[in-house]
Design a protein around this motif. Structure first.
Motif, PDB file in Angstrom:
ATOM      1  N   MET A  11      11.951  -0.871   5.841  1.00  0.00           N
ATOM      2  CA  MET A  11      11.478   0.811   5.714  1.00  0.00           C
ATOM      3  C   MET A  11      10.249   0.702   6.767  1.00  0.00           C
ATOM      4  O   MET A  11       9.178  -0.278   6.639  1.00  0.00           O
ATOM      5  CB  MET A  11      11.012   0.947   4.282  1.00  0.00           C
ATOM      6  N   THR A  12      10.304   1.743   7.628  1.00  0.00           N
ATOM      7  CA  THR A  12       9.014   1.796   8.712  1.00  0.00           C
ATOM      8  C   THR A  12       8.124   2.896   7.954  1.00  0.00           C
ATOM      9  O   THR A  12       8.828   3.726   7.297  1.00  0.00           O
ATOM     10  CB  THR A  12       9.436   2.549   9.932  1.00  0.00           C
ATOM     11  N   ILE A  13       6.766   2.858   8.286  1.00  0.00           N
ATOM     12  CA  ILE A  13       5.722   3.683   7.760  1.00  0.00           C
ATOM     13  C   ILE A  13       5.468   4.657   8.604  1.00  0.00           C
ATOM     14  O   ILE A  13       5.657   4.706   9.817  1.00  0.00           O
ATOM     15  CB  ILE A  13       4.615   2.728   7.067  1.00  0.00           C
ATOM     16  N   THR A  14       4.869   5.847   8.169  1.00  0.00           N
ATOM     17  CA  THR A  14       4.304   6.750   8.722  1.00  0.00           C
ATOM     18  C   THR A  14       2.815   6.839   8.679  1.00  0.00           C
ATOM     19  O   THR A  14       1.993   6.183   7.767  1.00  0.00           O
ATOM     20  CB  THR A  14       4.989   8.393   8.248  1.00  0.00           C
ATOM     21  N   PRO A  15       2.093   7.619   9.614  1.00  0.00           N
ATOM     22  CA  PRO A  15       0.799   8.211   9.402  1.00  0.00           C
ATOM     23  C   PRO A  15       0.438   8.413   8.106  1.00  0.00           C
ATOM     24  O   PRO A  15      -0.621   8.125   7.548  1.00  0.00           O
ATOM     25  CB  PRO A  15       0.459   9.105  10.611  1.00  0.00           C
ATOM     26  N   SER A  16       1.209   9.422   7.397  1.00  0.00           N
ATOM     27  CA  SER A  16       0.929   9.700   6.066  1.00  0.00           C
ATOM     28  C   SER A  16       0.717   8.557   5.078  1.00  0.00           C
ATOM     29  O   SER A  16      -0.098   8.455   4.408  1.00  0.00           O
ATOM     30  CB  SER A  16       1.994  10.552   5.637  1.00  0.00           C
ATOM     31  N   HIS A  17       1.564   7.589   5.322  1.00  0.00           N
ATOM     32  CA  HIS A  17       1.531   6.170   4.465  1.00  0.00           C
ATOM     33  C   HIS A  17       0.119   5.858   4.474  1.00  0.00           C
ATOM     34  O   HIS A  17      -0.597   5.313   3.533  1.00  0.00           O
ATOM     35  CB  HIS A  17       2.495   5.168   4.802  1.00  0.00           C
ATOM     36  N   ILE A  18      -0.351   5.617   5.824  1.00  0.00           N
ATOM     37  CA  ILE A  18      -1.632   4.889   6.107  1.00  0.00           C
ATOM     38  C   ILE A  18      -2.745   5.806   5.619  1.00  0.00           C
ATOM     39  O   ILE A  18      -3.632   5.168   4.793  1.00  0.00           O
ATOM     40  CB  ILE A  18      -1.683   4.598   7.692  1.00  0.00           C
ATOM     41  N   ILE A  19      -2.829   7.225   5.587  1.00  0.00           N
ATOM     42  CA  ILE A  19      -3.691   7.854   5.242  1.00  0.00           C
ATOM     43  C   ILE A  19      -3.895   7.693   3.710  1.00  0.00           C
ATOM     44  O   ILE A  19      -5.120   7.494   3.155  1.00  0.00           O
ATOM     45  CB  ILE A  19      -3.478   9.393   5.737  1.00  0.00           C
ATOM     46  N   GLN A  20      -2.686   7.762   2.986  1.00  0.00           N
ATOM     47  CA  GLN A  20      -2.700   7.653   1.655  1.00  0.00           C
ATOM     48  C   GLN A  20      -3.100   6.164   1.265  1.00  0.00           C
ATOM     49  O   GLN A  20      -4.104   5.945   0.200  1.00  0.00           O
ATOM     50  CB  GLN A  20      -1.208   7.775   1.150  1.00  0.00           C
ATOM     51  N   TYR A  21      -2.878   5.042   1.891  1.00  0.00           N
ATOM     52  CA  TYR A  21      -3.146   3.744   1.670  1.00  0.00           C
ATOM     53  C   TYR A  21      -4.770   3.565   1.551  1.00  0.00           C
ATOM     54  O   TYR A  21      -5.397   2.999   1.025  1.00  0.00           O
ATOM     55  CB  TYR A  21      -2.683   2.794   2.554  1.00  0.00           C
ATOM     56  N   LEU A  22      -5.105   4.184   2.846  1.00  0.00           N
ATOM     57  CA  LEU A  22      -6.699   4.226   3.107  1.00  0.00           C
ATOM     58  C   LEU A  22      -7.396   5.003   1.849  1.00  0.00           C
ATOM     59  O   LEU A  22      -8.508   4.853   1.578  1.00  0.00           O
ATOM     60  CB  LEU A  22      -7.147   4.835   4.353  1.00  0.00           C
ATOM     61  N   TYR A  23      -6.963   5.940   1.156  1.00  0.00           N
ATOM     62  CA  TYR A  23      -7.587   6.647   0.121  1.00  0.00           C
ATOM     63  C   TYR A  23      -7.475   6.032  -0.978  1.00  0.00           C
ATOM     64  O   TYR A  23      -8.657   5.634  -1.621  1.00  0.00           O
ATOM     65  CB  TYR A  23      -6.809   7.753  -0.023  1.00  0.00           C
ATOM     66  N   CYS A  24      -6.251   5.088  -1.345  1.00  0.00           N
ATOM     67  CA  CYS A  24      -6.312   4.176  -2.554  1.00  0.00           C
ATOM     68  C   CYS A  24      -5.100   3.488  -2.389  1.00  0.00           C
ATOM     69  O   CYS A  24      -3.988   3.903  -2.273  1.00  0.00           O
ATOM     70  CB  CYS A  24      -6.428   4.934  -4.070  1.00  0.00           C
ATOM     71  N   PRO A  25      -5.266   2.196  -2.076  1.00  0.00           N
ATOM     72  CA  PRO A  25      -3.910   1.430  -1.980  1.00  0.00           C
ATOM     73  C   PRO A  25      -2.968   1.412  -3.102  1.00  0.00           C
ATOM     74  O   PRO A  25      -1.838   0.902  -2.814  1.00  0.00           O
ATOM     75  CB  PRO A  25      -4.615  -0.299  -1.861  1.00  0.00           C
ATOM     76  N   ARG A  26      -3.344   1.694  -4.171  1.00  0.00           N
ATOM     77  CA  ARG A  26      -2.422   1.877  -5.460  1.00  0.00           C
ATOM     78  C   ARG A  26      -1.593   3.000  -5.085  1.00  0.00           C
ATOM     79  O   ARG A  26      -0.430   3.076  -5.706  1.00  0.00           O
ATOM     80  CB  ARG A  26      -3.170   1.816  -6.942  1.00  0.00           C
ATOM     81  N   PHE A  27      -1.886   4.132  -4.312  1.00  0.00           N
ATOM     82  CA  PHE A  27      -0.969   5.244  -3.976  1.00  0.00           C
ATOM     83  C   PHE A  27       0.416   4.424  -3.458  1.00  0.00           C
ATOM     84  O   PHE A  27       1.426   4.825  -3.720  1.00  0.00           O
ATOM     85  CB  PHE A  27      -1.515   6.012  -2.962  1.00  0.00           C
ATOM     86  N   THR A  28       0.225   3.563  -2.667  1.00  0.00           N
ATOM     87  CA  THR A  28       1.442   2.870  -2.009  1.00  0.00           C
ATOM     88  C   THR A  28       2.335   2.217  -2.951  1.00  0.00           C
ATOM     89  O   THR A  28       3.416   2.277  -3.117  1.00  0.00           O
ATOM     90  CB  THR A  28       0.658   1.823  -0.860  1.00  0.00           C
ATOM     91  N   PHE A  29       1.550   1.647  -3.822  1.00  0.00           N
ATOM     92  CA  PHE A  29       2.172   0.755  -4.744  1.00  0.00           C
ATOM     93  C   PHE A  29       2.815   1.736  -5.924  1.00  0.00           C
ATOM     94  O   PHE A  29       4.195   1.604  -6.085  1.00  0.00           O
ATOM     95  CB  PHE A  29       1.141  -0.140  -5.763  1.00  0.00           C
ATOM     96  N   PHE A  30       2.176   2.617  -6.361  1.00  0.00           N
ATOM     97  CA  PHE A  30       2.912   3.603  -7.297  1.00  0.00           C
ATOM     98  C   PHE A  30       4.171   4.227  -6.835  1.00  0.00           C
ATOM     99  O   PHE A  30       5.169   4.404  -7.477  1.00  0.00           O
ATOM    100  CB  PHE A  30       2.055   4.575  -8.057  1.00  0.00           C
ATOM    101  N   GLU A  31       3.818   4.713  -5.268  1.00  0.00           N
ATOM    102  CA  GLU A  31       4.934   5.490  -4.978  1.00  0.00           C
ATOM    103  C   GLU A  31       6.108   4.585  -4.294  1.00  0.00           C
ATOM    104  O   GLU A  31       7.093   5.245  -4.380  1.00  0.00           O
ATOM    105  CB  GLU A  31       4.071   6.522  -3.827  1.00  0.00           C
ATOM    106  N   TYR A  32       5.801   3.608  -3.647  1.00  0.00           N
ATOM    107  CA  TYR A  32       6.846   2.864  -2.991  1.00  0.00           C
ATOM    108  C   TYR A  32       7.388   1.713  -3.572  1.00  0.00           C
ATOM    109  O   TYR A  32       8.299   1.034  -3.175  1.00  0.00           O
ATOM    110  CB  TYR A  32       6.362   2.831  -1.332  1.00  0.00           C
ATOM    111  N   VAL A  33       6.655   1.274  -4.572  1.00  0.00           N
ATOM    112  CA  VAL A  33       7.185   0.050  -5.197  1.00  0.00           C
ATOM    113  C   VAL A  33       7.611   0.480  -6.803  1.00  0.00           C
ATOM    114  O   VAL A  33       8.963   0.348  -6.940  1.00  0.00           O
ATOM    115  CB  VAL A  33       6.070  -1.126  -5.587  1.00  0.00           C
ATOM    116  N   LEU A  34       6.967   1.173  -7.549  1.00  0.00           N
ATOM    117  CA  LEU A  34       7.509   1.659  -8.784  1.00  0.00           C
ATOM    118  C   LEU A  34       8.193   3.137  -8.575  1.00  0.00           C
ATOM    119  O   LEU A  34       8.729   3.372  -9.531  1.00  0.00           O
ATOM    120  CB  LEU A  34       6.300   1.894  -9.589  1.00  0.00           C
ATOM    121  N   ALA A  35       8.173   3.638  -7.370  1.00  0.00           N
ATOM    122  CA  ALA A  35       8.857   4.891  -7.153  1.00  0.00           C
ATOM    123  C   ALA A  35       8.494   6.260  -7.917  1.00  0.00           C
ATOM    124  O   ALA A  35       9.188   6.814  -8.526  1.00  0.00           O
ATOM    125  CB  ALA A  35      10.420   4.816  -6.887  1.00  0.00           C
TER     126      ALA A  35
END
Lengths: 190, 96
Positions: free
Chosen positions: A1-25
């Motif tokens: 999966m390639t990521i987008t600038p939005s993913h990076i912005i979310q990650y910078l806000y809180c890394p767990r956003f990435t986990f909840f959204e893309y690992v746990l869906a």
């Protein structure tokens, strides 16, 4: 999966956003915001008046519109890629917003992402980027892009990759205020 | 902030839509083309953009004013006027 600038912005806000959204869906609750919709339409309104003005004001030799760029990690669509007179290139992004004497970090992050993509795809250096605020009479703002900015973005991209590929549960953001109205606050372990 | 929206819109369809947008933003209809209520700055901005989209700029008019609670308290209301406490959302329930 390639990521987008939005993913990076979310990650910078809180890394767990990435986990909840893309690992746990577990999707974020995002309401259909009128201003966001208007902002999407904006790109369809081709802004003729800007052309001449840009050439004069910042010395643009060539411009490429609506560039969909990608490298191994990141993908994104840049409104305009400008070739400047000193041989460097710059991303230009239109914002359906008013300029209020400060540039939000999210806007900067987006430009840094585009800068990275441009450097890899066009093989030219990027020293600055531009933001056009369409609700402040198309005010043009210049943002400096340094090596360390790009390094931060690259590091983020790799960390996001790590979370997604290894199901890694990251530490939450250190800013406690962000947890107060977080969509995931009921399921996030403090 | 307490916000007033007043409009004169000629086109029936656009006027109906404008009223609907004001209600959706959480404002009370205090007169046929006057709305009043409490919105934050983002909601006010969104509403003004939405109304701008509805109107014919060559003939219609829309005013959006903001006011503090104190200023509203000092307003004089005559006749069949609205309830000040109601529009500032101080009354949460109409009956018990």
């Amino acid at each position: 999966m390639t990521i987008t600038p939005s993913h990076i912005i979310q990650y910078l806000y809180c890394p767990r956003f990435t986990f909840f959204e893309y690992v746990l869906a577990i999707p974020q609750y995002e309401e259909k915001n009128y201003k966001v919709i208007r902002g999407r339409d904006l790109h369809n309104e081709k802004l003729e008046q800007n052309k001449q003005y840009l050439r004069k004001k910042i010395g643009v030799k060539e411009k490429h519109l609506d560039q969909y760029l990608t490298n191994g990690l990141l993908r994104g669509k840049v409104d305009e890629v400008l070739l400047l007179e000193d041989g460097t290139m710059s991303p230009l992004d239109y914002k359906f917003a008013e300029y209020k004497d400060k540039i939000y970090d999210t806007y900067k992050t987006q430009l840094y992402c585009y800068a990275w993509l441009i450097e890899e795809n066009f093989g030219k250096k990027v020293k600055k980027g531009f933001i056009v605020y369409t609700r402040s009479k198309h005010k043009l703002i210049e943002v400096e892009v340094t090596e360390s900015d790009l390094d931060k973005i690259k590091k983020c991209a790799l960390e996001i990759q790590l979370i997604i590929d290894n199901n890694f549960f990251p530490k939450a953001t250190k800013y406690k205020k962000r947890c107060l109205d977080c969509t995931y606050k009921n399921i996030c372990i403090k | 902030m307490i916000t007033w929206v007043l409009y004169d819109i000629k086109n029936d369809k656009a006027r109906t839509k404008a009223a609907k947008l004001c209600k959706q933003a959480g404002l009370y209809r205090v007169q046929y083309s006057v709305f009043l209520g409490t919105v934050d700055s983002h909601e006010k901005d969104t509403l003004s953009l939405q109304l701008e989209e509805q109107i014919d700029e060559s003939q219609d008019k829309v005013y959006i004013f903001t006011m503090s609670k104190n200023e509203l308290k000092n307003a004089s209301l005559l006749g069949q006027a609205f309830d000040k406490k109601m529009v500032t959302d101080e009354i949460r329930a109409l009956f018990f």
